[in-house]
Design a protein around this motif. Structure first.
Motif, mmCIF file in Angstrom:
data_model
loop_
_atom_site.group_PDB
_atom_site.id
_atom_site.type_symbol
_atom_site.label_atom_id
_atom_site.label_comp_id
_atom_site.label_asym_id
_atom_site.label_seq_id
_atom_site.Cartn_x
_atom_site.Cartn_y
_atom_site.Cartn_z
ATOM 1 N N HIS A 155 0.814 -1.213 0.000
ATOM 2 C CA HIS A 155 0.000 0.000 0.000
ATOM 3 C C HIS A 155 0.851 1.267 0.000
ATOM 4 O O HIS A 155 0.497 2.259 -0.645
ATOM 5 C CB HIS A 155 -0.924 0.002 1.227
ATOM 6 N N THR A 159 0.794 4.136 -2.889
ATOM 7 C CA THR A 159 0.446 5.513 -2.518
ATOM 8 C C THR A 159 1.528 6.503 -2.942
ATOM 9 O O THR A 159 1.236 7.575 -3.483
ATOM 10 C CB THR A 159 0.221 5.613 -0.995
ATOM 11 N N TYR A 191 -8.598 0.712 -6.810
ATOM 12 C CA TYR A 191 -7.743 0.457 -5.646
ATOM 13 C C TYR A 191 -8.561 0.531 -4.355
ATOM 14 O O TYR A 191 -8.420 -0.314 -3.467
ATOM 15 C CB TYR A 191 -6.606 1.468 -5.622
ATOM 16 N N VAL A 195 -9.190 -2.264 -1.389
ATOM 17 C CA VAL A 195 -8.974 -2.052 0.050
ATOM 18 C C VAL A 195 -10.232 -2.397 0.819
ATOM 19 O O VAL A 195 -10.188 -3.029 1.877
ATOM 20 C CB VAL A 195 -8.556 -0.586 0.324
#
Length: 278
Positions: A155, A159, A191, A195
């Motif tokens: 992640h 990011t 995305y 999540v």
């Protein structure tokens, strides 16, 4: 690349206001209390042989995670408040995201492992020494750290590789990936759905509600539903308040821990008296 962190509100960030100083003092007190509580818990578990059980072994890792979690955020907040400078480097921001995700994910898995430990102890007491031996407890703790780290790397890497075309001001008091997604100028819908698909006793329920409630509410919502100020308020619960309550709820209410604490204080007191008399 420099990134600016906002305060909980601009009102609280004014170092000249009395309310701001009260809030700052509250954060400092909570930070000191949290680190002290969890450090004492780790020391007690290490020193007292009666606490050398799988449950307390997992609790020692929970305490260590809590120390790292609050230390990843609050010292930077204190420094920013005193200096008036809310900027953070891109690398520093990335490290905050990485450590925060590692500890958040690891703590979720560790709490699940602790729940399994209590389930086995209550429902299968005769088989407990076999089902929860040292190897299993080490595997659970190690797995929590490993999975949390691997998840965080994925992640964090995603990011930090997003293009940030506009503002560099993160609407939070620390770098958190939902707040970073808001700054991105590309569509992150797929995305966010990914999540969402993977995120999905009274005192114990308090911790679950305080930790998982705000945590899930912050991380599973699409970025278009994030309201300025709301995420910052919710983040206080799972980054600052929950680490301070974990030792009290899970440990210091336990008679074995209290007895170990009394023994340690008594031992230190006798040691000091013996040194004085010598």
């Amino acid at each position: 690349m420099r990134i600016t962190l906002s305060a909980i509100t601009s009102f609280f960030w004014d170092s000249s206001s009395q309310t701001s100083l009260i809030f700052f003092s509250f954060i400092v007190i909570i930070f000191i209390m949290t680190v002290t509580e969890n450090a004492i818990m780790i020391l007690l578990i290490h020193r007292e042989s009666r606490l050398h059980t799988p449950m307390y072994f997992l609790l020692s890792h929970l305490s260590f995670m809590d120390i790292l979690h609050i230390s990843n955020i609050v010292p930077k907040m204190i420094t920013d408040f005193l200096s008036g400078n809310r900027a953070i480097s891109f690398a520093g921001c990335g490290f905050q995201i990485f450590l925060s995700l590692t500890l958040s994910g690891g703590e979720c898995l560790l709490l699940a492992a602790m729940s399994y430990d209590r389930y086995v102890a209550i429902c299968h007491p005769l088989r407990y020494p076999i089902l929860m031996n040292d190897y299993v407890s080490i595997l659970m703790a190690g797995g929590s750290w490993l999975i949390g780290t691997v998840n965080s790397i994925a992640h964090t890497a995603y990011t930090l590789h997003l293009p940030f075309c506009g503002s560099r001001a993160v609407d939070n008091f620390f770098c958190e990936f939902p707040a970073m997604l808001v700054l991105s100028c590309v569509d992150t819908t797929h995305y966010e759905r990914g999540v969402y698909s993977f995120s999905t006793c009274f005192f114990h329920m308090i911790v679950v509600i305080m930790y998982y409630g705000p945590f899930i509410f912050t991380y599973v919502r699409p970025k278009k539903y994030h309201i300025p100020g709301q995420d910052k308020f919710l983040a206080i619960f799972y980054t600052i308040l929950t680490p301070s309550f974990n030792p009290i709820i899970y440990s210091f209410r336990n008679k074995d821990v209290l007895e170990a604490l009394k023994n340690m204080i008594k031992s230190n007191f006798l040691h000091k008296n013996n040194r004085k008399s010598a």
